[in-house]
Motif scaffolding. Sequence first.
Motif, PDB file in Angstrom:
ATOM      1  N   UNK A  88     -23.804 -10.997  10.819  1.00 17.74           N
ATOM      2  CA  UNK A  88     -24.199  -9.712  12.093  1.00 17.74           C
ATOM      3  C   UNK A  88     -23.500  -9.563  13.270  1.00 17.74           C
ATOM      4  N   UNK A  89     -22.783  -8.291  13.593  1.00 15.37           N
ATOM      5  CA  UNK A  89     -21.709  -7.690  14.510  1.00 15.37           C
ATOM      6  C   UNK A  89     -22.077  -8.136  15.735  1.00 15.37           C
ATOM      7  N   UNK A  90     -22.880  -8.849  16.512  1.00 17.80           N
ATOM      8  CA  UNK A  90     -23.192  -9.358  17.707  1.00 17.80           C
ATOM      9  C   UNK A  90     -22.550 -10.852  17.696  1.00 17.80           C
ATOM     10  N   UNK A  91     -23.154 -11.556  16.608  1.00 12.46           N
ATOM     11  CA  UNK A  91     -22.269 -12.468  16.185  1.00 12.46           C
ATOM     12  C   UNK A  91     -20.743 -12.894  15.673  1.00 12.46           C
ATOM     13  N   UNK A  92     -20.313 -12.566  14.993  1.00 14.53           N
ATOM     14  CA  UNK A  92     -19.300 -12.328  15.116  1.00 14.53           C
ATOM     15  C   UNK A  92     -18.201 -11.421  16.041  1.00 14.53           C
ATOM     16  N   UNK A  93     -18.802 -10.810  16.714  1.00 12.09           N
ATOM     17  CA  UNK A  93     -17.656  -9.962  17.956  1.00 12.09           C
ATOM     18  C   UNK A  93     -17.324 -11.646  18.379  1.00 12.09           C
ATOM     19  N   UNK A  94     -19.278 -12.216  19.321  1.00 11.93           N
ATOM     20  CA  UNK A  94     -18.911 -12.900  20.258  1.00 11.93           C
ATOM     21  C   UNK A  94     -17.859 -14.486  19.649  1.00 11.93           C
ATOM     22  N   UNK A  95     -17.866 -15.151  18.261  1.00 15.96           N
ATOM     23  CA  UNK A  95     -16.987 -16.145  17.646  1.00 15.96           C
ATOM     24  C   UNK A  95     -16.188 -15.699  17.830  1.00 15.96           C
ATOM     25  N   UNK A  96     -15.472 -13.929  17.061  1.00 20.61           N
ATOM     26  CA  UNK A  96     -14.411 -13.755  17.070  1.00 20.61           C
ATOM     27  C   UNK A  96     -13.469 -13.142  18.700  1.00 20.61           C
ATOM     28  N   UNK A  97     -13.986 -13.354  19.713  1.00 19.65           N
ATOM     29  CA  UNK A  97     -13.575 -13.527  20.584  1.00 19.65           C
ATOM     30  C   UNK A  97     -13.365 -14.536  21.555  1.00 19.65           C
ATOM     31  N   UNK A  98     -14.320 -16.355  21.043  1.00 14.68           N
ATOM     32  CA  UNK A  98     -14.283 -17.160  21.241  1.00 14.68           C
ATOM     33  C   UNK A  98     -12.936 -17.885  20.872  1.00 14.68           C
ATOM     34  N   UNK A  99     -12.268 -17.195  19.211  1.00 12.89           N
ATOM     35  CA  UNK A  99     -11.509 -18.130  18.820  1.00 12.89           C
ATOM     36  C   UNK A  99     -10.350 -16.910  18.802  1.00 12.89           C
ATOM     37  N   UNK A 120     -14.858  -3.913  21.905  1.00 15.90           N
ATOM     38  CA  UNK A 120     -16.235  -4.464  21.590  1.00 15.90           C
ATOM     39  C   UNK A 120     -16.137  -5.716  21.951  1.00 15.90           C
ATOM     40  N   UNK A 121     -15.011  -6.253  20.241  1.00 14.13           N
ATOM     41  CA  UNK A 121     -15.108  -7.332  19.973  1.00 14.13           C
ATOM     42  C   UNK A 121     -13.957  -7.966  21.103  1.00 14.13           C
ATOM     43  N   UNK A 122     -13.260  -7.786  21.944  1.00 14.92           N
ATOM     44  CA  UNK A 122     -13.292  -8.563  23.172  1.00 14.92           C
ATOM     45  C   UNK A 122     -13.659  -9.198  23.972  1.00 14.92           C
ATOM     46  N   UNK A 123     -14.643  -9.566  24.007  1.00 12.42           N
ATOM     47  CA  UNK A 123     -15.415  -9.345  25.112  1.00 12.42           C
ATOM     48  C   UNK A 123     -15.659 -10.939  25.753  1.00 12.42           C
ATOM     49  N   UNK A 124     -15.424 -11.335  24.384  1.00 14.61           N
ATOM     50  CA  UNK A 124     -15.211 -12.640  23.926  1.00 14.61           C
ATOM     51  C   UNK A 124     -14.854 -13.438  24.591  1.00 14.61           C
ATOM     52  N   UNK A 274       1.400  -8.205  19.029  1.00 14.31           N
ATOM     53  CA  UNK A 274       0.174  -7.676  18.939  1.00 14.31           C
ATOM     54  C   UNK A 274      -1.413  -8.237  17.806  1.00 14.31           C
ATOM     55  N   UNK A 275      -2.349  -8.506  18.258  1.00 12.63           N
ATOM     56  CA  UNK A 275      -2.995  -9.592  18.121  1.00 12.63           C
ATOM     57  C   UNK A 275      -4.233  -9.312  17.446  1.00 12.63           C
ATOM     58  N   UNK A 276      -4.981  -8.432  16.527  1.00 13.08           N
ATOM     59  CA  UNK A 276      -5.675  -7.572  16.073  1.00 13.08           C
ATOM     60  C   UNK A 276      -6.979  -8.498  15.493  1.00 13.08           C
ATOM     61  N   UNK A 277      -7.977  -8.094  16.603  1.00 10.50           N
ATOM     62  CA  UNK A 277      -9.612  -8.721  15.889  1.00 10.50           C
ATOM     63  C   UNK A 277     -10.309  -7.558  15.596  1.00 10.50           C
ATOM     64  N   UNK A 278     -10.975  -8.398  14.688  1.00 12.46           N
ATOM     65  CA  UNK A 278     -11.346  -7.299  13.823  1.00 12.46           C
ATOM     66  C   UNK A 278     -12.547  -7.595  12.889  1.00 12.46           C
ATOM     67  N   UNK A 279     -13.951  -7.355  12.418  1.00 11.25           N
ATOM     68  CA  UNK A 279     -14.408  -8.067  11.851  1.00 11.25           C
ATOM     69  C   UNK A 279     -15.301  -6.575  10.655  1.00 11.25           C
TER      70      UNK A 279
END
Length: 329
Positions: A88-99, A120-124, A274-279
């Motif tokens: 789920x996008x919300x779950x992935x965003x939170x996980x990727x932000x923490x990592x 949105x993926x950077x909020x975490x 430059x680190x890209x965070x994507x899901x």
Amino acid sequence: MTLTPTEHVLLARVARHYYLEDRSKSDIADELGISRFRVARLLDTARREGVVSIRIESPTGYDTELSMRLQQMFGLAHAVVVTAEDDEPDTLRALLGRVTAEVLHGVVTRDDVLGLAWARSLRGIAHEGAKPLAPCPVVQLTGALSGPDGSDVLDLVRRVAKASNGVPHVFYAPLVAPDAASARSLRRQPEVMRAAALAEQVTVAVVGVGAWEPELSTIYDMVDPVARRRTGELGAIGEISGALIDRDGNALEAPLTRRIIGVTGDQLRHVDTVISVAYGPAKAPALLAALRGGLVNGVVTHAGLARALLDVAAEAGLDEAGVRSGRVR
């Protein structure tokens, strides 16, 4: 190779000393009264004959095999692929932000200037319990779009800087202005000009990736249908935190470009890291374009998108050397 029972026992004894007891080849040779070179040959034989097998396990939550494949294919200094039971996008965003926060903890030094774009993926990144980064300036790279929880890039920059005893540099402006004239006026505001000047000094940047399709880019979804269609007709395949790109990763000049307040593709190419965070697997073509065009040289993603990225690279006929040549121009 046929081994005698005595040789089997000797192989096992040498292997146990070396692999389980962490003893040196010289120590083993002295104890057994054989040469160090024979110990080395016995260890090779133990591997070859299956007396010893080595298995590398990925740490829980990470797919190290996919991470290494991305590093090798794209010549990346940083590539981290997470496994996620819930896509789920919300779950992935939170996980990727923490990592991503963990990755930055090992990358950023006090000599760096950290740039954070809106995604949105950077909020975490600034989640509670995140390890503080080395104190350094933290610069807002794009205008703001508020998330459902009221968070935006200004809040992110401030929280990261506060947790790390760094200095935040923010400005008040939207990511997408209503028209080009409004964008020009916003860019002349002192705080926007100061942030733009500091953006030239950024050494580590974190950005998001969007594909130019419905529900795959917040910018796509927020602009009017005419701007969407026109931008697509000009060749847009995606956007990197607002920087429009074509299939080859070239910066795209479109009427919409003049409305965007933020870092450009050309500026990103001059940033060291430059680190890209994507899901989302559907973003694979856009992420491939960013890699080919040299806009990013680090990836934090999940297994689904990592596999899709390797697939689209193969479909495009790109080998390791061909892809890796895209980063430095």
